[in-house]
Design a protein around this motif. Structure first.
Motif, mmCIF file in Angstrom:
data_model
loop_
_atom_site.group_PDB
_atom_site.id
_atom_site.type_symbol
_atom_site.label_atom_id
_atom_site.label_comp_id
_atom_site.label_asym_id
_atom_site.label_seq_id
_atom_site.Cartn_x
_atom_site.Cartn_y
_atom_site.Cartn_z
ATOM 1 N N ARG A 142 1.243 -1.113 -0.247
ATOM 2 C CA ARG A 142 0.021 -0.313 -0.048
ATOM 3 C C ARG A 142 0.996 1.631 -0.352
ATOM 4 O O ARG A 142 1.962 1.315 0.382
ATOM 5 N N GLY A 143 0.128 2.312 -0.881
ATOM 6 C CA GLY A 143 1.597 3.228 -0.453
ATOM 7 C C GLY A 143 1.694 3.359 -1.826
ATOM 8 O O GLY A 143 2.390 3.057 -2.982
ATOM 9 N N ALA A 144 3.009 4.353 -1.849
ATOM 10 C CA ALA A 144 3.636 4.125 -3.189
ATOM 11 C C ALA A 144 5.086 5.898 -2.369
ATOM 12 O O ALA A 144 5.505 5.548 -1.276
ATOM 13 N N LEU A 145 6.582 5.223 -3.499
ATOM 14 C CA LEU A 145 7.327 5.190 -2.871
ATOM 15 C C LEU A 145 7.758 6.875 -3.175
ATOM 16 O O LEU A 145 7.474 7.349 -4.538
ATOM 17 N N VAL A 146 8.621 7.917 -2.853
ATOM 18 C CA VAL A 146 8.034 9.356 -2.697
ATOM 19 C C VAL A 146 9.958 9.176 -2.528
ATOM 20 O O VAL A 146 10.537 8.911 -1.365
ATOM 21 N N LEU A 147 9.993 10.331 -3.776
ATOM 22 C CA LEU A 147 11.460 11.067 -3.517
ATOM 23 C C LEU A 147 11.461 12.900 -3.679
ATOM 24 O O LEU A 147 10.334 13.208 -4.359
ATOM 25 N N SER A 148 11.548 13.086 -3.102
ATOM 26 C CA SER A 148 12.082 14.385 -2.773
ATOM 27 C C SER A 148 13.146 15.138 -2.148
ATOM 28 O O SER A 148 13.619 14.673 -2.360
ATOM 29 N N GLY A 149 13.483 16.633 -2.731
ATOM 30 C CA GLY A 149 14.657 16.802 -3.200
ATOM 31 C C GLY A 149 14.470 18.633 -3.591
ATOM 32 O O GLY A 149 13.051 18.736 -3.785
ATOM 33 N N GLU A 150 15.537 18.758 -3.923
ATOM 34 C CA GLU A 150 15.472 19.884 -4.965
ATOM 35 C C GLU A 150 16.611 20.058 -5.825
ATOM 36 O O GLU A 150 18.130 20.070 -5.789
ATOM 37 N N ARG A 151 16.656 20.361 -7.245
ATOM 38 C CA ARG A 151 17.789 20.433 -7.888
ATOM 39 C C ARG A 151 17.210 21.909 -9.050
ATOM 40 O O ARG A 151 16.529 21.903 -9.130
ATOM 41 N N ASN A 152 18.239 22.324 -8.917
ATOM 42 C CA ASN A 152 18.726 23.796 -9.666
ATOM 43 C C ASN A 152 17.958 25.020 -9.083
ATOM 44 O O ASN A 152 17.030 25.692 -9.937
ATOM 45 N N GLY A 153 17.149 24.523 -7.925
ATOM 46 C CA GLY A 153 17.010 26.038 -7.396
ATOM 47 C C GLY A 153 15.167 25.446 -7.536
ATOM 48 O O GLY A 153 14.630 26.591 -6.717
ATOM 49 N N HIS A 154 15.075 23.982 -7.462
ATOM 50 C CA HIS A 154 13.244 24.666 -7.786
ATOM 51 C C HIS A 154 13.452 22.770 -6.895
ATOM 52 O O HIS A 154 13.934 21.992 -6.688
ATOM 53 N N ARG A 155 12.290 23.022 -5.948
ATOM 54 C CA ARG A 155 12.059 21.895 -5.193
ATOM 55 C C ARG A 155 10.622 20.913 -5.659
ATOM 56 O O ARG A 155 10.346 21.224 -6.826
ATOM 57 N N VAL A 156 11.219 19.623 -6.094
ATOM 58 C CA VAL A 156 10.576 18.418 -6.451
ATOM 59 C C VAL A 156 10.599 17.139 -5.731
ATOM 60 O O VAL A 156 11.232 16.663 -4.845
ATOM 61 N N SER A 157 9.529 16.722 -6.391
ATOM 62 C CA SER A 157 8.975 15.543 -5.416
ATOM 63 C C SER A 157 8.150 14.395 -6.765
ATOM 64 O O SER A 157 7.562 14.571 -7.678
ATOM 65 N N VAL A 158 8.884 13.381 -6.201
ATOM 66 C CA VAL A 158 8.562 12.150 -7.786
ATOM 67 C C VAL A 158 7.450 11.245 -6.736
ATOM 68 O O VAL A 158 8.576 10.535 -5.591
ATOM 69 N N ARG A 159 6.890 10.590 -7.014
ATOM 70 C CA ARG A 159 5.975 9.508 -6.655
ATOM 71 C C ARG A 159 5.653 8.473 -7.955
ATOM 72 O O ARG A 159 4.874 7.903 -9.027
#
Length: 323
Positions: A216-233
């Motif tokens: 259940r649920g998802a793998l979430v990756l978060s961080g900052e790239r090139n000055g922008h906040r990024v989230s990958v689900r």
């Protein structure tokens, strides 16, 4: 990464049909009128065993080939990573991973990627062991006309299967270590694992009843790239795999959707977005991709495809953020 297993997959699909046909021929042409046609049974078990041995050999060869290509692709990315990408859809997953890096690709990241293949090898080894136990249990029942082999082999098969499940799901087990490796491998891309799926043993079929693992649920990756906040689900559901890349960069409102290998903007999209999408390479890897942009940022969502295709979506989001 699953595309590298097409050879063993095709052999498995075609082989099952051929084995069924051969077994049917053996059963209808030999051992007629015998109460216990041991020669016929030996031929049938022999054909099935040959098929299984070849299938396991092809699966291991495919796994070694794919993992080797992954290591070579990661190495080609160079220690620094972060190369210019003109067309992400033509790159393999390890090449794209290296090219998308925003920081140095250290040895730990490369080793973490290599370690992701080890659970697959151990899973294959367990499958081989269980299959061997089955062949040491079932044929002797017919050849010796006794259920003693079942009384010995049955518990061993169950114990082996249970050990495989416990090894994967226990605290600190293979699944937990796998997500740890993902976090280390994604560090050069400026991302970290911020959310993990939960796994529980649940009843899958209330009629049987049959128990099994449920994710259940998802793998979430978060961080900052090139000055922008990024989230990958990245996750999966009843409709198959899904991914969503969110990039916090305010842009004019627009929408876009993949069609015929291109990501086409809606009629109301600003000229800068239209130009950026026009220059985006045509590829079937954009299939089932939708894009939305606005004051809160850009979201690239995908249904289906390979799990690593979200790297292409991240490239697209960052490209659109420059408009």
């Amino acid at each position: 990464m699953s595309g590298g297993f097409k050879r063993s997959g095709r052999f498995g699909l075609i082989g099952v049909v051929l084995v069924a046909a051969v077994v049917a021929v053996i059963a209808t042409t030999t051992g007629q009128g015998e109460a216990n046609p041991k020669t016929t049974l030996a031929l049938i078990f022999g054909v099935i065993a040959l098929f299984v041995v070849i299938l396991f050999a092809l699966q291991r060869a495919d796994l070694n080939r794919v993992s080797g290509a992954d290591a070579r692709g990661s190495a080609r990315g160079g220690a620094e990573g972060g190369h210019q990408i003109d067309n992400p859809t033509t790159l393999s997953e390890p090449e794209l991973w290296a090219a998308m890096a925003v920081g140095p690709i250290d040895r730990e990241a490369v080793q973490a990627r290599a370690a992701m293949w080890e659970p697959g090898r151990r899973s294959q080894n367990l499958a081989m062991l269980v299959t061997l136990l089955i062949f040491l249990t079932v044929p002797p029942i017919y050849f010796f006309e006794s259920f003693v082999p079942l009384l010995i082999g049955g518990p061993l098969i169950v114990l082996a299967a249970l050990w495989g499940s416990v090894r994967a799901l226990m605290p600190g087990g293979e699944m937990e270590r796998g997500y740890d490796n993902v976090g280390v491998a994604m560090a050069p891309l400026g991302l970290a694992v911020t959310e993990r799926p939960s796994v529980s043993i649940e009843m899958r079929d209330p009629v049987t009843p049959r128990m099994g693992p449920k994710i259940r649920g998802a793998l979430v990756l978060s961080g900052e790239r090139n000055g922008h906040r990024v989230s990958v689900r990245v996750g999966s559901g009843e409709g198959g795999s899904r991914s969503e890349v969110s990039l916090a960069a305010p842009v004019p409102e627009f929408g876009a959707k993949a069609r015929d290998g291109r990501v086409l903007p809606a009629d109301s999209a600003p000229d800068s977005v239209v130009a950026a999408l026009k220059d985006t390479p045509n590829s079937t890897r954009w299939r089932k991709v939708t894009v939305e942009g606005g004051p809160e940022g850009i979201v690239v969502a995908r249904k289906g495809g390979a799990q690593s295709d979200w790297l292409c979506d991240l490239w697209l989001a960052e490209r659109l953020a420059e408009c």
